[in-house]
Motif scaffolding. Structure first.
Motif, PDB file in Angstrom:
ATOM      1  N   UNK A  92       0.839  -1.207   0.000  1.00 25.82           N
ATOM      2  CA  UNK A  92       0.000   0.000   0.000  1.00 25.82           C
ATOM      3  C   UNK A  92       0.866   1.247   0.000  1.00 25.82           C
ATOM      4  N   UNK A  93       0.396   2.293  -0.638  1.00 23.15           N
ATOM      5  CA  UNK A  93       1.113   3.568  -0.683  1.00 23.15           C
ATOM      6  C   UNK A  93       0.359   4.568   0.196  1.00 23.15           C
ATOM      7  N   UNK A  94       0.875   4.791   1.388  1.00 24.48           N
ATOM      8  CA  UNK A  94       0.227   5.697   2.330  1.00 24.48           C
ATOM      9  C   UNK A  94       0.609   7.145   2.059  1.00 24.48           C
ATOM     10  N   UNK A  95      -0.360   8.042   2.201  1.00 25.72           N
ATOM     11  CA  UNK A  95      -0.038   9.465   2.120  1.00 25.72           C
ATOM     12  C   UNK A  95       0.982   9.817   3.201  1.00 25.72           C
ATOM     13  N   UNK A  96       0.694   9.447   4.436  1.00 26.73           N
ATOM     14  CA  UNK A  96       1.618   9.602   5.557  1.00 26.73           C
ATOM     15  C   UNK A  96       1.192   8.593   6.616  1.00 26.73           C
ATOM     16  N   UNK A  97       1.910   7.488   6.771  1.00 24.65           N
ATOM     17  CA  UNK A  97       1.480   6.422   7.690  1.00 24.65           C
ATOM     18  C   UNK A  97       1.403   6.869   9.145  1.00 24.65           C
ATOM     19  N   UNK A  98       2.055   7.975   9.487  1.00 25.99           N
ATOM     20  CA  UNK A  98       2.058   8.429  10.879  1.00 25.99           C
ATOM     21  C   UNK A  98       0.834   9.273  11.213  1.00 25.99           C
ATOM     22  N   UNK A  99       0.268   9.934  10.206  1.00 28.89           N
ATOM     23  CA  UNK A  99      -0.819  10.880  10.494  1.00 28.89           C
ATOM     24  C   UNK A  99      -2.080  10.643   9.677  1.00 28.89           C
ATOM     25  N   UNK A 100      -2.032   9.768   8.665  1.00 27.48           N
ATOM     26  CA  UNK A 100      -3.179   9.619   7.773  1.00 27.48           C
ATOM     27  C   UNK A 100      -3.317   8.176   7.323  1.00 27.48           C
ATOM     28  N   UNK A 102      -4.989   7.629   4.501  1.00 28.13           N
ATOM     29  CA  UNK A 102      -5.218   7.775   3.057  1.00 28.13           C
ATOM     30  C   UNK A 102      -4.181   6.978   2.279  1.00 28.13           C
ATOM     31  N   UNK A 103      -4.657   6.218   1.304  1.00 22.70           N
ATOM     32  CA  UNK A 103      -3.770   5.409   0.474  1.00 22.70           C
ATOM     33  C   UNK A 103      -3.941   5.806  -0.986  1.00 22.70           C
ATOM     34  N   UNK A 104      -2.873   5.675  -1.750  1.00 23.05           N
ATOM     35  CA  UNK A 104      -2.876   6.068  -3.152  1.00 23.05           C
ATOM     36  C   UNK A 104      -2.974   4.834  -4.052  1.00 23.05           C
ATOM     37  N   UNK A 105      -3.582   5.020  -5.216  1.00 20.35           N
ATOM     38  CA  UNK A 105      -3.565   3.980  -6.247  1.00 20.35           C
ATOM     39  C   UNK A 105      -2.194   3.940  -6.921  1.00 20.35           C
ATOM     40  N   UNK A 106      -1.555   5.065  -6.950  1.00 21.68           N
ATOM     41  CA  UNK A 106      -0.241   5.172  -7.561  1.00 21.68           C
ATOM     42  C   UNK A 106       0.329   6.535  -7.249  1.00 21.68           C
ATOM     43  N   UNK A 107       1.594   6.715  -7.547  1.00 17.01           N
ATOM     44  CA  UNK A 107       2.224   8.008  -7.326  1.00 17.01           C
ATOM     45  C   UNK A 107       3.250   8.252  -8.424  1.00 17.01           C
ATOM     46  N   UNK A 108       3.272   9.467  -8.912  1.00 19.74           N
ATOM     47  CA  UNK A 108       4.235   9.875  -9.921  1.00 19.74           C
ATOM     48  C   UNK A 108       4.160  11.380 -10.048  1.00 19.74           C
TER      49      UNK A 108
END
Length: 316
Positions: A92-100, A102-108
């Motif tokens: 999983x790609x977390x926006x910020x695992x410490x505070x959120x 929210x997960x992303x489908x992808x990042x670029x």
């Protein structure tokens, strides 16, 4: 000068687009990687070679990498000299695992050289393998689009394009799974124009010192995304009219200059003005020389535009 001449050569022979390597990250090659590879090759029409698997440890909870940090670690693990790289991971790609959460489908990042597609979120709310593979493909195209300078489609006020928008483009899918499912598996013509501009810019070879100079100019002269489309229709009509007569005047001037040059050359060689028959031959010779000279001048100016901004203004 290298930039300008290279662009002229590219215009004359057609640019070879940069390949996009598909890299398994913390996983083996599988259906998700195949779907990503197929999307790149069939939609973007570029080579998508298999990359060697990349493995790096990812912790749990607070130790989990954020999406940006995950992408940075992936970028440090691959080579991007000749290709762009898109990693496919089950993590999983977390926006910020410490505070959120929210997960992303992808990042670029827009204009970057690497991106990631996460299969984790794309498998949600369906057991249909065909639908899941289509999501892999679309998210891959979204990330590839960002690497080519595209952004997710938004309304003029900056709000997200809704699912009932008339915009038909895979880049509308970045909002969520519903939008990914509703989006087509292709780019709209506006995005294709930006992709082609990015490819032409990438295909201009610039040596080290020249690239530093170009990057400095780019930082001073900001790239403007589709500025012409912000103007009303009458402005576009005026620009097309002015452009037509400017080109016509340019051809006439160029042919006239070549005629003077050829006539002067004849007089220097033979010591007299050319007779009528020879003058007609000089006129016939000046026409193709004048036309090619204008083409060369346009290519030089286009090369300067691409070299500084990486894009072109479309007034059509």
């Amino acid at each position: 000068m290298v930039v300008l001449l290279s662009h002229l050569i590219i215009q004359m022979r057609g640019a070879q687009s940069r390949a996009i390597r598909v890299v398994p990250v913390n996983r083996d090659w599988g259906p998700a990687c195949e779907a990503a590879q197929n999307a790149i090759e069939t939609t973007l029409d570029v080579s998508a070679p298999k990359g060697a698997p990349v493995d790096f440890p990812v912790g749990n909870g607070a130790e989990m990498l954020s999406a940006a940090d995950y992408l940075e670690q992936f970028t440090d693990s691959v080579e991007t000299v000749d290709t762009l790289c898109i990693g496919v991971t089950d993590d999983p790609l977390f926006e910020d695992p410490k505070t959120s959460t929210t997960k992303y489908f992808g990042i670029g990042f827009v204009g970057g050289e690497t991106g990631l597609v996460s299969t984790k979120q794309l498998q949600r709310w369906t057991d249909d393998d065909t639908k899941i593979r289509t999501r892999y493909r679309k998210e891959t195209l979204i990330i590839a689009g960002r690497l080519h300078g595209l952004e997710n489609h938004r309304e003029p006020d900056g709000s997200w394009v809704d699912s009932d928008s008339t915009v038909s483009c895979v880049m509308t899918g970045g909002r969520g799974l519903r939008w990914i499912d509703d989006a087509p598996e292709e780019y709209c013509e506006e995005c294709w124009e930006d992709i082609r501009a990015a490819r032409r810019s990438d295909d201009i070879p610039v040596p080290g010192a020249g690239r530093i100079f170009i990057e400095l100019l780019r930082s001073v002269i900001p790239a403007i995304r589709r500025p012409a489309r912000e103007y009303p229709a009458w402005v576009h009509g005026l620009v097309r009219t002015v452009r037509f007569w400017t080109k016509l005047a340019g051809y006439a001037l160029s042919i006239g200059v070549w005629l003077v040059v050829l006539q002067s050359g004849y007089e220097s060689s033979f010591g007299s003005q050319p007779p009528t028959e020879v003058l007609w031959v000089l006129i016939v010779g000046a026409i193709p020389l004048g036309i090619v000279s204008v083409w060369f001048a346009v290519a030089v100016l286009s090369g300067l535009s691409f070299g500084l901004t990486g894009s072109e203004t479309d007034w059509d």
